[in-house]
Design a protein around this motif. Sequence first.
Motif, PDB file in Angstrom:
ATOM      1  N   THR A 235       0.736  -1.156   0.023  1.00 23.23           N
ATOM      2  CA  THR A 235      -0.069  -0.096  -0.073  1.00 23.23           C
ATOM      3  C   THR A 235       0.858   1.238   0.139  1.00 23.23           C
ATOM      4  N   GLU A 236       0.376   2.499  -0.021  1.00 26.32           N
ATOM      5  CA  GLU A 236       0.846   3.723   0.170  1.00 26.32           C
ATOM      6  C   GLU A 236       2.074   3.827   1.456  1.00 26.32           C
ATOM      7  N   ILE A 237       1.484   3.026   2.445  1.00 28.81           N
ATOM      8  CA  ILE A 237       2.327   3.001   3.483  1.00 28.81           C
ATOM      9  C   ILE A 237       3.372   1.714   4.146  1.00 28.81           C
ATOM     10  N   PHE A 238       3.088   0.614   3.032  1.00 25.34           N
ATOM     11  CA  PHE A 238       3.725  -0.602   3.250  1.00 25.34           C
ATOM     12  C   PHE A 238       4.649  -1.096   1.780  1.00 25.34           C
ATOM     13  N   ASN A 239       5.893  -1.161   2.039  1.00 28.59           N
ATOM     14  CA  ASN A 239       6.532  -1.814   1.040  1.00 28.59           C
ATOM     15  C   ASN A 239       7.321  -2.987   1.441  1.00 28.59           C
ATOM     16  N   LYS A 240       6.850  -4.268   0.984  1.00 26.10           N
ATOM     17  CA  LYS A 240       7.443  -5.291   1.448  1.00 26.10           C
ATOM     18  C   LYS A 240       8.917  -5.468   1.313  1.00 26.10           C
ATOM     19  N   SER A 241       9.652  -4.879   0.303  1.00 22.72           N
ATOM     20  CA  SER A 241      10.989  -5.110   0.145  1.00 22.72           C
ATOM     21  C   SER A 241      11.894  -4.235   1.009  1.00 22.72           C
ATOM     22  N   LYS A 242      11.053  -3.393   1.920  1.00 22.82           N
ATOM     23  CA  LYS A 242      11.941  -2.371   2.734  1.00 22.82           C
ATOM     24  C   LYS A 242      11.396  -2.349   3.881  1.00 22.82           C
ATOM     25  N   THR A 243      10.594  -3.618   4.470  1.00 23.75           N
ATOM     26  CA  THR A 243      10.057  -3.554   5.670  1.00 23.75           C
ATOM     27  C   THR A 243      10.698  -4.936   6.543  1.00 23.75           C
ATOM     28  N   LEU A 244      10.884  -5.066   7.449  1.00 24.79           N
ATOM     29  CA  LEU A 244      11.374  -6.231   8.321  1.00 24.79           C
ATOM     30  C   LEU A 244      10.635  -6.422   9.475  1.00 24.79           C
ATOM     31  N   PHE A 245      10.281  -7.575   9.596  1.00 23.67           N
ATOM     32  CA  PHE A 245       9.201  -7.861  10.949  1.00 23.67           C
ATOM     33  C   PHE A 245      10.322  -7.914  12.270  1.00 23.67           C
ATOM     34  N   GLY A 246       9.859  -7.137  13.217  1.00 26.45           N
ATOM     35  CA  GLY A 246      10.613  -7.001  14.543  1.00 26.45           C
ATOM     36  C   GLY A 246      11.704  -5.982  14.653  1.00 26.45           C
ATOM     37  N   LEU A 247      11.794  -5.288  13.423  1.00 27.51           N
ATOM     38  CA  LEU A 247      12.798  -4.267  13.500  1.00 27.51           C
ATOM     39  C   LEU A 247      12.669  -3.188  14.457  1.00 27.51           C
ATOM     40  N   TYR A 248      11.264  -2.789  14.643  1.00 24.10           N
ATOM     41  CA  TYR A 248      11.063  -1.827  15.525  1.00 24.10           C
ATOM     42  C   TYR A 248      11.502  -2.010  16.955  1.00 24.10           C
ATOM     43  N   PHE A 249      11.547  -3.344  17.086  1.00 24.56           N
ATOM     44  CA  PHE A 249      12.020  -3.761  18.670  1.00 24.56           C
ATOM     45  C   PHE A 249      13.609  -4.137  18.386  1.00 24.56           C
ATOM     46  N   ALA A 250      13.955  -4.655  17.520  1.00 29.85           N
ATOM     47  CA  ALA A 250      15.454  -4.971  17.327  1.00 29.85           C
ATOM     48  C   ALA A 250      16.374  -3.720  17.329  1.00 29.85           C
ATOM     49  N   ARG A 251      15.703  -2.668  16.628  1.00 31.99           N
ATOM     50  CA  ARG A 251      16.579  -1.522  16.489  1.00 31.99           C
ATOM     51  C   ARG A 251      17.191  -0.827  17.968  1.00 31.99           C
ATOM     52  N   LYS A 252      16.340  -1.410  19.006  1.00 25.34           N
ATOM     53  CA  LYS A 252      16.833  -0.772  20.365  1.00 25.34           C
ATOM     54  C   LYS A 252      17.658  -1.753  21.150  1.00 25.34           C
ATOM     55  N   THR A 253      18.148  -3.147  20.418  1.00 21.48           N
ATOM     56  CA  THR A 253      19.026  -3.955  21.190  1.00 21.48           C
ATOM     57  C   THR A 253      20.640  -3.320  21.412  1.00 21.48           C
ATOM     58  N   ARG A 254      20.977  -4.047  22.482  1.00 26.68           N
ATOM     59  CA  ARG A 254      22.460  -3.605  22.803  1.00 26.68           C
ATOM     60  C   ARG A 254      23.420  -4.362  22.099  1.00 26.68           C
ATOM     61  N   ARG A 255      22.981  -5.382  21.419  1.00 30.47           N
ATOM     62  CA  ARG A 255      23.832  -6.297  20.610  1.00 30.47           C
ATOM     63  C   ARG A 255      24.341  -5.735  19.347  1.00 30.47           C
ATOM     64  N   GLN A 256      25.515  -6.221  18.887  1.00 30.44           N
ATOM     65  CA  GLN A 256      26.167  -5.374  17.933  1.00 30.44           C
ATOM     66  C   GLN A 256      25.812  -6.207  16.468  1.00 30.44           C
ATOM     67  N   GLN A 257      25.050  -7.175  16.396  1.00 30.27           N
ATOM     68  CA  GLN A 257      24.419  -7.590  15.264  1.00 30.27           C
ATOM     69  C   GLN A 257      23.038  -7.953  15.399  1.00 30.27           C
ATOM     70  N   PHE A 258      22.471  -8.078  14.150  1.00 33.91           N
ATOM     71  CA  PHE A 258      21.073  -8.750  14.081  1.00 33.91           C
ATOM     72  C   PHE A 258      21.012 -10.000  13.457  1.00 33.91           C
ATOM     73  N   ILE A 259      20.050 -10.815  13.848  1.00 35.56           N
ATOM     74  CA  ILE A 259      19.706 -12.138  13.823  1.00 35.56           C
ATOM     75  C   ILE A 259      18.638 -12.260  12.636  1.00 35.56           C
ATOM     76  N   LEU A 260      18.957 -12.501  11.378  1.00 38.18           N
ATOM     77  CA  LEU A 260      18.082 -12.353  10.306  1.00 38.18           C
ATOM     78  C   LEU A 260      17.155 -13.871  10.288  1.00 38.18           C
TER      79      LEU A 260
END
Length: 590
Positions: A235-260
């Motif tokens: 939709t106008e506010i949702f682009n699948k190729s640029k959206t990651l599930f859980g990113l809103y929470f993961a961006r606050k992590t103190r770890r140095q890497q992401f688990i995909l």
Amino acid sequence: MPYYSDEIVEEVRTRTDIVDVISQYVNLQKKGSQYFGLCPFHNEKTGSFSVSPQKQMYYCFGCGAGGNVFSFLMNYENMTFKEAIEELAPKCGVTLPQREMTYQERQRADRRSRLFEINKEAAGYYYKMLRSKEGEQAMAYFTKRELTADTLHKFGLGCTSKYSDSLYKYLRGKGYEDEILKDCGLITIDEKRGGHDKFWNRAMFPIFDANGKVVAFGGRVMGDGEPKYLNSPETEIFNKSKTLFGLYFARKTRRQQFILCEGYMDVISLHQAGFDNAVASLGTALTEGHAGMLKRYVKDVYLSYDSDGAGQKAALRAIPILKNAGISCRVINMSPYKDPDEFIKALGAEEYEKRIQNAENSFMYQVRMLEKNYDLTDPEKKSDFQKEVARMIVTEFPTQLERENYTESVAARFNIPREALGKYIIELGQSGITAKNQTQSRDSERRSTPKPKDDGMKMSQRLLLTWLVEDTSIYGKIQEYVTPDDFEEGVYKQVATEVFKYLSDGSTVDTARIVDLFMEDEDRRVVAALFNTTVGELTDNTDLSKALKETLLRIKKHSLELAQKNGADLKSLVEGKKKLQRLERLEFSL
């Protein structure tokens, strides 16, 4: 048009450094006066994406994407022009004025806000439904998956009704009209059935953007229906190729890497187990857009895909995409379990942490997967495998040091004679295989990348505008012969008018500001191309002078032909021909 004044827009733009902004998304390397990196708007390996601090513009010589800092955020983050200004203003110290919008302005600004509101309303509806009598089946599903009440709350999990129009009726009751509901991704409107829900009889997973706004949903069917998992359409506010599930929470992590990961439940289970850095793509293969989003937050990504064949193929597809984005990648081995969710339930968080610590280097993983395709008991197949490994090392690593290190590791790990492997790698390098492969890659990209349709005359006009911007002294030599009226109608003529206006005033051409005169994305791409056109190798001023004169003659002759065809008055035609004759006799010296 945006409701901020031109002066405010200009202040935000001039106080923002486009290199600083884009470097948060793209790994840029300085070359001369410009910066280059891999284009975030198409798949490439050659780094044809350029950013000019002088012009405050970006341009991709591969796909033609281009514009200023506002254009970049609008295209990359799917923002409106207004949202881009509001994103940049506080970062560059500009306080935006508050005033009432006109009705038309409010209509435009409110549309995206209403779509966000609808998704938020739906999330609340699904959340309450899960905790009602109708939600017992979905709640039993989540309970069986061992999710706690805190986890259900954190991720806003819910469920739909078993009826196919319950959300539609609920949203209509909240005052939303069919006109906006049909574009929210949750409701289908047709003449026969009227309004009905796209999700029903499903456990629901809200999808948040990086700022915590609900932009879409994923639904898991209750029972044996198909498809098992269903996502909201774009939709106008949702682009699948640029959206990651859980990113809103993961961006606050103190770890140095992401688990995909691959799925919703993998992310949720990992977060519940304390791995708050887990994210997943939304039922699709990893894209350059996803990699760009990851790059904003981390330099290292650990792949935790399913351990089956499909998961292995997905990992092999993801590794080069992550590497091209400048992300270091490792692969977590979850055998004998299929996915992170199963692993955590069987062995617990402590064992998963050990698997993270022992994650495999992505290149070594690629070699290990390759090995499965060969019968190593057959000397011929064994040799083929070893030769392919050598080719991989040569094409993957450009420096001798890297090749030596990986040759040593691969030889020890896969029982390949170290000296023989090293010699074969040197032979491949000397044979030019690297250059050949890179050339083939570039040719392939050029063939597959759609570029703006062009013709010789437009090319000439683009060249002239680029030269005028890059060397303003040229204007004094050509102003007598060529004017904006000699350019193609539309964007070309509008841009030429602005450029000539700057130059006639003795000012530096503000190319980034000219971009803001055009609100359509395709127009902005054209404007960016007008200021980023080159022709071959012009080694000295003599070459440039000759090319410039030829370009001016083509433009002037074409302009006169059009004027004559369109019935221009005799006086102007005569004057035009006189200018052309003087131009033909003129000797340029730059």
